[in-house]
Design a protein around this motif. Structure first.
Motif, PDB file in Angstrom:
ATOM      1  N   ALA A   1       0.818  -1.212   0.000  1.00  0.00           N
ATOM      2  CA  ALA A   1       0.000   0.000   0.000  1.00  0.00           C
ATOM      3  C   ALA A   1       0.856   1.268   0.000  1.00  0.00           C
ATOM      4  O   ALA A   1       0.580   2.198  -0.764  1.00  0.00           O
ATOM      5  N   PRO A   2       1.919   1.346   0.818  1.00  0.00           N
ATOM      6  CA  PRO A   2       2.793   2.527   0.733  1.00  0.00           C
ATOM      7  C   PRO A   2       3.425   2.691  -0.651  1.00  0.00           C
ATOM      8  O   PRO A   2       3.553   3.813  -1.145  1.00  0.00           O
ATOM      9  N   LEU A   3       3.811   1.571  -1.285  1.00  0.00           N
ATOM     10  CA  LEU A   3       4.378   1.654  -2.629  1.00  0.00           C
ATOM     11  C   LEU A   3       3.343   2.178  -3.613  1.00  0.00           C
ATOM     12  O   LEU A   3       3.657   3.005  -4.485  1.00  0.00           O
ATOM     13  N   ALA A   4       2.100   1.708  -3.479  1.00  0.00           N
ATOM     14  CA  ALA A   4       1.035   2.169  -4.379  1.00  0.00           C
ATOM     15  C   ALA A   4       0.806   3.670  -4.225  1.00  0.00           C
ATOM     16  O   ALA A   4       0.615   4.386  -5.210  1.00  0.00           O
ATOM     17  N   ARG A   5       0.812   4.147  -2.981  1.00  0.00           N
ATOM     18  CA  ARG A   5       0.625   5.594  -2.764  1.00  0.00           C
ATOM     19  C   ARG A   5       1.744   6.389  -3.421  1.00  0.00           C
ATOM     20  O   ARG A   5       1.499   7.425  -4.054  1.00  0.00           O
ATOM     21  N   ARG A   6       2.966   5.890  -3.291  1.00  0.00           N
ATOM     22  CA  ARG A   6       4.096   6.599  -3.928  1.00  0.00           C
ATOM     23  C   ARG A   6       3.978   6.545  -5.444  1.00  0.00           C
ATOM     24  O   ARG A   6       4.235   7.537  -6.142  1.00  0.00           O
ATOM     25  N   ALA A   7       3.598   5.376  -5.980  1.00  0.00           N
ATOM     26  CA  ALA A   7       3.462   5.235  -7.433  1.00  0.00           C
ATOM     27  C   ALA A   7       2.425   6.207  -7.979  1.00  0.00           C
ATOM     28  O   ALA A   7       2.608   6.807  -9.044  1.00  0.00           O
ATOM     29  N   GLU A   8       1.328   6.366  -7.260  1.00  0.00           N
ATOM     30  CA  GLU A   8       0.299   7.318  -7.686  1.00  0.00           C
ATOM     31  C   GLU A   8       0.855   8.737  -7.674  1.00  0.00           C
ATOM     32  O   GLU A   8       0.637   9.507  -8.616  1.00  0.00           O
ATOM     33  N   GLY A   9       1.602   9.068  -6.632  1.00  0.00           N
ATOM     34  CA  GLY A   9       2.199  10.396  -6.550  1.00  0.00           C
ATOM     35  C   GLY A   9       3.266  10.627  -7.596  1.00  0.00           C
ATOM     36  O   GLY A   9       3.450  11.760  -8.065  1.00  0.00           O
ATOM     37  N   TRP A  10       3.966   9.571  -7.966  1.00  0.00           N
ATOM     38  CA  TRP A  10       5.007   9.687  -8.979  1.00  0.00           C
ATOM     39  C   TRP A  10       4.435   9.853 -10.387  1.00  0.00           C
ATOM     40  O   TRP A  10       5.166  10.238 -11.301  1.00  0.00           O
ATOM     41  N   GLY A  11       3.171   9.536 -10.582  1.00  0.00           N
ATOM     42  CA  GLY A  11       2.559   9.704 -11.891  1.00  0.00           C
ATOM     43  C   GLY A  11       2.406   8.441 -12.705  1.00  0.00           C
ATOM     44  O   GLY A  11       2.145   8.502 -13.913  1.00  0.00           O
ATOM     45  N   TYR A  12       2.528   7.286 -12.077  1.00  0.00           N
ATOM     46  CA  TYR A  12       2.334   6.033 -12.799  1.00  0.00           C
ATOM     47  C   TYR A  12       0.859   5.823 -13.142  1.00  0.00           C
ATOM     48  O   TYR A  12      -0.028   6.222 -12.389  1.00  0.00           O
ATOM     49  N   GLU A  13       0.621   5.160 -14.249  1.00  0.00           N
ATOM     50  CA  GLU A  13      -0.728   4.776 -14.653  1.00  0.00           C
ATOM     51  C   GLU A  13      -1.291   3.718 -13.703  1.00  0.00           C
ATOM     52  O   GLU A  13      -2.472   3.742 -13.360  1.00  0.00           O
ATOM     53  N   GLY A  14      -0.447   2.767 -13.326  1.00  0.00           N
ATOM     54  CA  GLY A  14      -0.920   1.696 -12.472  1.00  0.00           C
ATOM     55  C   GLY A  14       0.221   0.916 -11.865  1.00  0.00           C
ATOM     56  O   GLY A  14       1.403   1.156 -12.146  1.00  0.00           O
ATOM     57  N   ILE A  15      -0.135  -0.047 -11.019  1.00  0.00           N
ATOM     58  CA  ILE A  15       0.840  -0.923 -10.377  1.00  0.00           C
ATOM     59  C   ILE A  15       0.393  -2.361 -10.587  1.00  0.00           C
ATOM     60  O   ILE A  15      -0.800  -2.670 -10.543  1.00  0.00           O
ATOM     61  N   LEU A  16       1.345  -3.244 -10.864  1.00  0.00           N
ATOM     62  CA  LEU A  16       1.075  -4.667 -11.020  1.00  0.00           C
ATOM     63  C   LEU A  16       1.881  -5.424  -9.973  1.00  0.00           C
ATOM     64  O   LEU A  16       3.098  -5.215  -9.862  1.00  0.00           O
ATOM     65  N   LEU A  17       1.233  -6.298  -9.220  1.00  0.00           N
ATOM     66  CA  LEU A  17       1.900  -7.078  -8.191  1.00  0.00           C
ATOM     67  C   LEU A  17       2.045  -8.527  -8.648  1.00  0.00           C
ATOM     68  O   LEU A  17       1.110  -9.114  -9.203  1.00  0.00           O
ATOM     69  N   ALA A  18       3.213  -9.100  -8.388  1.00  0.00           N
ATOM     70  CA  ALA A  18       3.516 -10.463  -8.823  1.00  0.00           C
ATOM     71  C   ALA A  18       2.656 -11.489  -8.106  1.00  0.00           C
ATOM     72  O   ALA A  18       2.196 -11.270  -6.983  1.00  0.00           O
ATOM     73  N   ASP A  19       2.433 -12.626  -8.764  1.00  0.00           N
ATOM     74  CA  ASP A  19       1.705 -13.735  -8.170  1.00  0.00           C
ATOM     75  C   ASP A  19       2.613 -14.963  -8.177  1.00  0.00           C
ATOM     76  O   ASP A  19       2.715 -15.670  -9.180  1.00  0.00           O
ATOM     77  N   SER A  20       3.308 -15.196  -7.074  1.00  0.00           N
ATOM     78  CA  SER A  20       4.209 -16.344  -6.951  1.00  0.00           C
ATOM     79  C   SER A  20       4.219 -16.741  -5.480  1.00  0.00           C
ATOM     80  O   SER A  20       4.981 -16.197  -4.679  1.00  0.00           O
ATOM     81  N   GLN A  21       3.362 -17.679  -5.127  1.00  0.00           N
ATOM     82  CA  GLN A  21       2.973 -17.917  -3.741  1.00  0.00           C
ATOM     83  C   GLN A  21       4.111 -18.308  -2.803  1.00  0.00           C
ATOM     84  O   GLN A  21       4.021 -18.071  -1.589  1.00  0.00           O
ATOM     85  N   LEU A  22       5.193 -18.881  -3.302  1.00  0.00           N
ATOM     86  CA  LEU A  22       6.294 -19.256  -2.428  1.00  0.00           C
ATOM     87  C   LEU A  22       7.379 -18.187  -2.339  1.00  0.00           C
ATOM     88  O   LEU A  22       8.307 -18.317  -1.539  1.00  0.00           O
ATOM     89  N   LEU A  23       7.274 -17.152  -3.137  1.00  0.00           N
ATOM     90  CA  LEU A  23       8.265 -16.081  -3.116  1.00  0.00           C
ATOM     91  C   LEU A  23       7.745 -14.801  -2.484  1.00  0.00           C
ATOM     92  O   LEU A  23       8.519 -14.039  -1.887  1.00  0.00           O
TER      93      LEU A  23
END
Length: 346
Positions: free
Chosen positions: A15-37
């Protein structure tokens, strides 16, 4: 050019990364899906939804094996509801999520069937205008969740280009391979009687911004080895790669250690030459990154998903790079070009 930030769904950090990404001007954020990592991306995306207002939110990427399409649809529709329609679903054959539990990536046929099911569950199947395949609790008032397929090989590129909302190539920032991929996708659409320019194309690219080029190369080695391995697998299926890079791609594939997936100290990462990394990633000063991105933009790419550094890299160095990109690189692509001046006719 639109920019998305790739991240790992680590509890308390997303969530903190998403807030920064929004402030930085990114269109969106994608989070990885790898359950053991990493942690669960959908849980973290819901927290990101509550912490942002405009940022688009997605998983990058999930697969049809560890999660049945109905489960995936329910998860991403939940994020879509919580974010008032900002979700996007990154989808592919699968990699570390499967290999680390002894399973193989989904076949193209399995992926094709899964995409068909997803379109029904997400309400984006054109043959179901009433959106009757959606779960009864899901809102019909929101636009359907867009599906973004990650593709490297020619069959997956053709499938993605003709069946989903956008295609994001999994081959780094290598110009020759991306040029081939774009034309392959457009040709697939032409053959299907579709507008060759009717779907946006993008690319996942590793990035580290620093005036110290050697340090920047070191920070992305692990991530570059992931995309190099994808490209090696794609080359075996017909993906075009330059002859000069084949030996390093083969070496990466032969030495790949899944337990060290994305780690810069992994065997598959340390064998990569600096020149190879510079061709496959965006590394260097802001000016160097801007020049490379302009080159990628000229190929016809609509968006880039920036993957910062590698697993285990210094959080401080990653943050410094992210801040530098936000301050000096992204603004260059947010500006509206000035129309050329003309002299009135006398």
């Amino acid at each position: 050019m639109k920019f998305w930030l790739h991240g790992f769904p680590i509890p308390t950090r997303s969530a903190p990364l998403a807030r920064r990404a929004e402030g930085w001007g990114y269109e969106g954020i994608l989070l990885a899906d790898s359950q053991l990592l990493v942690g669960d991306p959908y849980s973290e995306l819901a927290l990101c939804a509550a912490s942002t207002t405009t940022l688009r939110l997605g998983v990058g990427v999930t697969n049809p094996i560890t999660r049945d399409p109905s489960v995936t649809a329910s998860a991403i529709l939940t994020v879509h509801e919580e974010s008032a329609g900002r979700a996007i679903l990154g989808f592919g054959r699968g990699d570390s999520a499967l290999k680390l539990i002894g399973k193989n990536p989904a076949s193209v046929s399995e992926t094709t069937r899964a995409i068909g099911s997803l379109k029904t569950y997400l309400g984006s199947d054109p043959s179901d205008p009433a959106r009757g395949g959606m779960p009864p609790w899901a809102s019909r008032d929101l636009d359907p969740v867009a599906i973004d397929v990650a593709a490297t090989g020619p069959r997956m590129i053709g499938l993605a280009a003709t069946s989903v909302d956008r295609v994001t190539f999994n081959m780094g920032a290598h110009v020759e391979s991306l040029r081939w991929a774009i034309e392959t996708a457009r040709e697939a659409r032409r053959a299907a009687g579709l507008d060759p320019h009717g779907v946006p194309f993008g690319a996942y690219v590793d990035v580290h911004c620093s005036d110290d080029l050697d340090a920047a190369v070191g920070f992305v080695r692990g991530s570059v080895s992931i995309f190099a391995n994808f490209l090696a697998e794609g080359a075996a299926a017909g993906t075009v790669v330059p002859d000069d890079d084949r030996s390093e791609l083969t070496a990466v594939s032969r030495s790949y250690d899944e337990a060290a997936h994305g780690d810069s100290s992994a065997p598959q990462a340390v064998i990569l030459s600096s020149a190879f990394v510079q061709r496959f990633a965006l590394v260097g000063s802001p000016e160097q990154l801007i020049e490379r991105i302009r080159q990628l933009e000229s190929l016809g790419l609509d968006h880039l998903v920036l993957v910062p550094a590698s697993r285990g890299a210094s959080e401080v160095a990653i943050e410094d790079s992210n801040e530098l990109i936000a301050a000096q690189v992204l603004p260059e692509f947010a500006r509206t070009p000035t129309a050329p001046r003309t002299t009135p006719a006398s």
